[in-house]
Design an enzyme around this catalytic site. Sequence first.
Site, mmCIF file in Angstrom:
data_model
loop_
_atom_site.group_PDB
_atom_site.id
_atom_site.type_symbol
_atom_site.label_atom_id
_atom_site.label_comp_id
_atom_site.label_asym_id
_atom_site.label_seq_id
_atom_site.Cartn_x
_atom_site.Cartn_y
_atom_site.Cartn_z
ATOM 1 N N CYS A 3 -6.394 -4.655 -16.415
ATOM 2 C CA CYS A 3 -6.628 -4.633 -17.865
ATOM 3 C C CYS A 3 -5.322 -4.592 -18.636
ATOM 4 O O CYS A 3 -5.252 -5.031 -19.780
ATOM 5 C CB CYS A 3 -7.450 -3.409 -18.239
ATOM 6 S SG CYS A 3 -8.954 -3.281 -17.294
ATOM 7 N N GLU B 133 -7.414 -12.451 -22.611
ATOM 8 C CA GLU B 133 -7.119 -11.892 -21.310
ATOM 9 C C GLU B 133 -7.553 -12.866 -20.225
ATOM 10 O O GLU B 133 -8.737 -13.058 -19.974
ATOM 11 C CB GLU B 133 -7.835 -10.548 -21.156
ATOM 12 C CG GLU B 133 -7.304 -9.784 -19.986
ATOM 13 C CD GLU B 133 -7.633 -8.312 -20.034
ATOM 14 O OE1 GLU B 133 -8.238 -7.865 -21.012
ATOM 15 O OE2 GLU B 133 -7.281 -7.615 -19.087
#
Lengths: 507, 133
Positions: free
Chosen positions: A302, A403
């Site tokens: 993450c 992402e």
Amino acid sequence: MTDFVAPGQPGSKVTYLPRYDHWINGKYEKPDSGQYFENVTPVTGKVFCDVARGNAKDIDKALDAAHAAAPAWGKTSATARAIILNKIADRMEANVEAIAVAETWENGKPIREALYVDIPLAIDHFRYFAAAIRAQEGSAGELDEDTVAYHFHEPLGVVGQIIPWNFPILMAVWKLAPALAAGNCVVLKPAEQTPVSIMFLMDLIKDLLPDGVVNIVNGFGVEAGKPLASSPRIAKIAFTGETSTGRLIMQYASENIIPVTLELGGKSPNIFFGDVAAENDAFYDKALEGFTMFAVNQGEVCTCPSRGLIDTKMYDKFLGDVTARTNAIKQGHPLDLSTMIGAQASTDQLEKILSYLDIGKKEGAKVITGGERADLGGELSGGYYVMPTIFEGHNKMRIFQEEIFGPVVSVTKFDGFDNAMEIANDSLYGLGAGVWTRDMNTAYRAGRAIQAGRVWTNCYHAYPAGAAFGGYKASGIGRENHKMMLDHYQQTKNLLVSYSPNKLGFF
Amino acid sequence: MPLPSRVDYTPETAELLLKLTKINGPLMFHQSGGCCDGSSPMCYLKGEFRVGGADVLIGELMITDIAEPIQVWMSASQFEYWKHTHLTIDVVVGRGGGFSLESPEGKRFLIRSRLFTDEEWAILESSPVKTGA
């Protein structure tokens, strides 16, 4: 021949069962549907076991077990719970190689990361929360001569936890350790991409926990995760994943008026100020490594430092040096200790990364290195491998804003401190960031100016227990990895006591 | 030139959506962001995901044999970074993710993207998108 033998092969430290049922009330339970799904290793792309396909009935059964166990577990002393957590840690330590091999085979990460980082951190996490719960105290506040406010910590009861696939064991332990320390019972839903390494761990430690305290139900998100997240029988839900599911989970939680903790990812800037290149010394070498951390866990983190912000004063030299460092990354069989980057966790993850390599090129970003799928040959040809990739572009490009969750870093230059902060904060997310400089005043000002929950300063990708981890902005709500996490799993009970024998005089 | 579409779908997507509609009923998409399964279009039962003023409707998929259009939503803040690209919802083999409805089928919706042409962008830039408010 790899350094560690693949599960199921002669001499391997790991034998996965051919089929995994749910773990409910201290025993394996067959799925209500009678159905199973196939579990694939991303190392070779081959199926290695079958896994129970859970549904709402299985979740209910797990909740029954958790609720039955909760009153007694919640009343155990902190000492007793800490002893159990420490025993779990000891058991894991004695089996660290087996657990690491199990995780690598399921997730695709290089064994050196599982063996030296993930599993040792998970072990330490149990010990940290064993210590934290022993040291936690309530309070007694003397409000006036006759009135005292006592504050007690109480467990929430039964909590739900939904685990991601990038660190199937460590992310489960980040949630389990504080929940158990605080006296809660858990129903846990692993990711369907990595459903069994946590079952392998559970099997190792099953004799240490009372029945029903930890229950694991596998299955697809929509069939098993959703009934858990939306159940009126949980007192809290914790989730790590993406934003749409995070919002849905908040929506369900609002229907039941329960708290949520969410960790939803980021697009972390890694900022290198010009003075980094003032000398060609150990610190410079450390900064080059810090940049290359985008390849840790194949970028499936993450907090992947996926935006490289490089001072214009040293741009060409630094980019050249980090490109050389990136080109030296050894890609290979995840079970070899010398392998630095392994396989992406699933075929759909691979496809998504390739779609981003495509849009990056279409938007005009320049591929400095990589940019393609990697074929490692032999049995690995069926696995999911991507070349470590450096793009050069600007911060408005989608590869700078989304992402990718792969070994891809997008690089741009900045001119001066303010410009660096502007680019760093031009993101929907605010989970992690890196700041590299020899000037501690610059480091401090940058660290405070960046809108992110964790700013690594002259380091990156360290996750020691005791350093709070969590996001600003769309990256989520709540913190993990710190004793404050206990608050996320506890109620506050206030006893407001009058020691005066005399009435107030109102009535 | 008519208003260009912002989002399209492949024949495989239409086929899967028809199947999912038969199993579940009317559908919707919300484009996700963030980690793990982020960046994937999440397919839900229509109305399951509550949209509001912070979301924009980027398109409605008209699919043969599906009675009502399937709305495609995205967070308005995310749209700011995506609006210059045309999206195609495709299907790949995979395991779904989050609470998206396709995972039991062994399939995964996936976004493919291209830049709008100058001609398309000239029209779209001045065309407001509807929010969920």
